[in-house]
Motif scaffolding. Structure first.
Motif, PDB file in Angstrom:
ATOM      1  N   PRO A 108      19.655 -11.875  15.919  1.00 36.67           N
ATOM      2  CA  PRO A 108      18.242 -11.515  16.064  1.00 36.67           C
ATOM      3  C   PRO A 108      17.294 -12.465  15.339  1.00 36.67           C
ATOM      4  O   PRO A 108      16.211 -12.766  15.852  1.00 36.67           O
ATOM      5  CB  PRO A 108      18.187 -10.102  15.471  1.00 36.67           C
ATOM      6  N   SER A 109      17.686 -12.945  14.171  1.00 41.77           N
ATOM      7  CA  SER A 109      16.809 -13.861  13.434  1.00 41.77           C
ATOM      8  C   SER A 109      16.538 -15.141  14.225  1.00 41.77           C
ATOM      9  O   SER A 109      15.414 -15.666  14.221  1.00 41.77           O
ATOM     10  CB  SER A 109      17.426 -14.207  12.073  1.00 41.77           C
ATOM     11  N   ASP A 124      12.540  -4.002  17.257  1.00 45.88           N
ATOM     12  CA  ASP A 124      11.667  -3.761  16.100  1.00 45.88           C
ATOM     13  C   ASP A 124      10.929  -5.010  15.645  1.00 45.88           C
ATOM     14  O   ASP A 124       9.805  -4.926  15.137  1.00 45.88           O
ATOM     15  CB  ASP A 124      12.493  -3.211  14.924  1.00 45.88           C
ATOM     16  N   GLY A 125      11.546  -6.184  15.827  1.00 46.24           N
ATOM     17  CA  GLY A 125      10.959  -7.404  15.276  1.00 46.24           C
ATOM     18  C   GLY A 125      10.251  -8.301  16.262  1.00 46.24           C
ATOM     19  O   GLY A 125       9.624  -9.288  15.870  1.00 46.24           O
ATOM     20  N   LYS A 157      22.678  -1.572  17.382  1.00 44.99           N
ATOM     21  CA  LYS A 157      22.016  -1.905  16.120  1.00 44.99           C
ATOM     22  C   LYS A 157      21.334  -3.266  16.231  1.00 44.99           C
ATOM     23  O   LYS A 157      20.191  -3.446  15.800  1.00 44.99           O
ATOM     24  CB  LYS A 157      23.029  -1.913  14.975  1.00 44.99           C
ATOM     25  N   GLN A 158      22.013  -4.230  16.846  1.00 39.85           N
ATOM     26  CA  GLN A 158      21.429  -5.558  17.043  1.00 39.85           C
ATOM     27  C   GLN A 158      20.267  -5.497  18.027  1.00 39.85           C
ATOM     28  O   GLN A 158      19.236  -6.145  17.824  1.00 39.85           O
ATOM     29  CB  GLN A 158      22.502  -6.531  17.544  1.00 39.85           C
ATOM     30  N   GLN A 205      18.317  -2.954  18.549  1.00 44.40           N
ATOM     31  CA  GLN A 205      17.193  -2.315  17.869  1.00 44.40           C
ATOM     32  C   GLN A 205      16.480  -3.290  16.937  1.00 44.40           C
ATOM     33  O   GLN A 205      15.247  -3.262  16.812  1.00 44.40           O
ATOM     34  CB  GLN A 205      17.662  -1.098  17.094  1.00 44.40           C
ATOM     35  N   GLN A 206      17.229  -4.164  16.288  1.00 48.74           N
ATOM     36  CA  GLN A 206      16.605  -5.190  15.439  1.00 48.74           C
ATOM     37  C   GLN A 206      15.681  -6.084  16.248  1.00 48.74           C
ATOM     38  O   GLN A 206      14.591  -6.445  15.791  1.00 48.74           O
ATOM     39  CB  GLN A 206      17.694  -6.045  14.772  1.00 48.74           C
TER      40      GLN A 206
END
Length: 296
Positions: free
Chosen positions: A147-148, A178-179, A171-172, A174-175
């Motif tokens: 994600p980063s 969210d970002g 989970k990934q 959602q990251q």
């Protein structure tokens, strides 16, 4: 890009028994998907067995789909690979008003670092004249675009407008949701997590099963986008077995078996892939037949 909201489908490339491209079958599949209510078509992706097609065959597939679609739905073209130089050359040379965006997979086999992935897409972004959708599919590429890295690309290059995320890890996903910047699309590339991605705030899906059951799958995604959890979940549960079956012996052997059941195209695939086994074909046909009564 509003065109990327909803259900996109990663079209197969139908082959005849002699492994030549069956353009008539491809036209039938395009009409079937358009009539079934999908929102856009993805051309020459992994499901289209693009790595087994030569340049002339790719042009034949593109031209056949463009003509069959006749401007009815937005089109996304797959241009990706593990040689940055070659992909940059292809993207720079690509000029067509018929396609709305490019889908480009993270480099496979090389297993680049996150910085290598960033630099790969930076180089593509700098020459592209079409919006770019990133494609993360760790199970095929051997590396996970984190994600980063995705969010860094989204912030740095405005023509990188979304990601087809097929990591299978919510989970990934959602990251990313969210970002992400407001206009950036998080698109599921994994049928089993498509509805969960939409309910979490994603834009939709680029689906495999969606081209076999376009009406049901696109309805599920629309209901999810409307936050209708109960009705969308019912459709997901009804199709969940099919989501597993079509990948049981690899993609696109499974989805082509569905099309064979629907009498839209032959189940032939090109080596090193092989056609679905008789046992799997029987299971897939059993799964599909009840839906034919529903959609008839």
């Amino acid at each position: 890009m509003k065109q990327l909201v909803g259900t996109g489908v990663a079209l197969v490339t139908p082959f005849k028994k002699d492994f030549s491209i069956d353009t008539e079958a491809l036209k039938r599949i395009v009409d079937y998907c358009v009539d079934g209510g999908v929102d856009y078509l993805v051309v020459l992706g992994t499901t289209g067995e693009s790595v087994t097609l030569n340049k002339a065959e790719k042009m034949l597939v593109m031209n056949t789909i463009v003509k069959a679609n006749d401007g009815r739905l937005p089109l996304v073209l797959g241009i990706g690979g593990n040689s940055t130089y070659r992909i940059v050359h292809e993207v720079r040379a690509f000029q067509s008003d018929d396609f709305d965006a490019i889908l480009s997979v993270s480099p496979y086999y090389n297993k680049p670092t996150q910085e290598g992935i960033y630099q790969h897409f930076k180089a593509i972004s700098e020459v592209a004249t079409k919006p770019i959708i990133l494609y993360n599919v760790p199970g095929r590429t051997g590396s996970n675009m984190l994600p980063s890295t995705v969010l860094r690309l989204a912030e740095d290059f405005k023509n990188i407008v979304g990601i087809k995320e097929a990591c299978g890890d919510m989970k990934q996903v959602q990251q990313l949701i969210d970002g992400k910047p407001n206009e950036f699309h998080v698109i599921s590339g994994d049928d089993p997590t498509a509805l969960a991605t939409v309910l979490a705030g994603g834009s939709g899906v680029i689906s495999v099963l969606g081209q076999g059951l376009p009406e049901l799958f696109s309805n599920m995604i629309r209901l999810g986008l409307e936050h209708n959890y109960e009705e969308s979940t019912k459709l997901h549960e009804a199709m969940s077995k099919g989501m597993d079956l079509i990948f049981e012996e690899g993609n696109p052997a499974g989805i082509k078996s569905i099309f064979e059941t629907l009498q839209l195209c032959d189940a032939t695939v090109r080596l090193p892939l092989v056609e679905a086994s008789a046992e799997l074909k029987e299971k897939i046909a059993t799964f599909v037949k009840p839906f034919l009564k529903v959609t008839a």
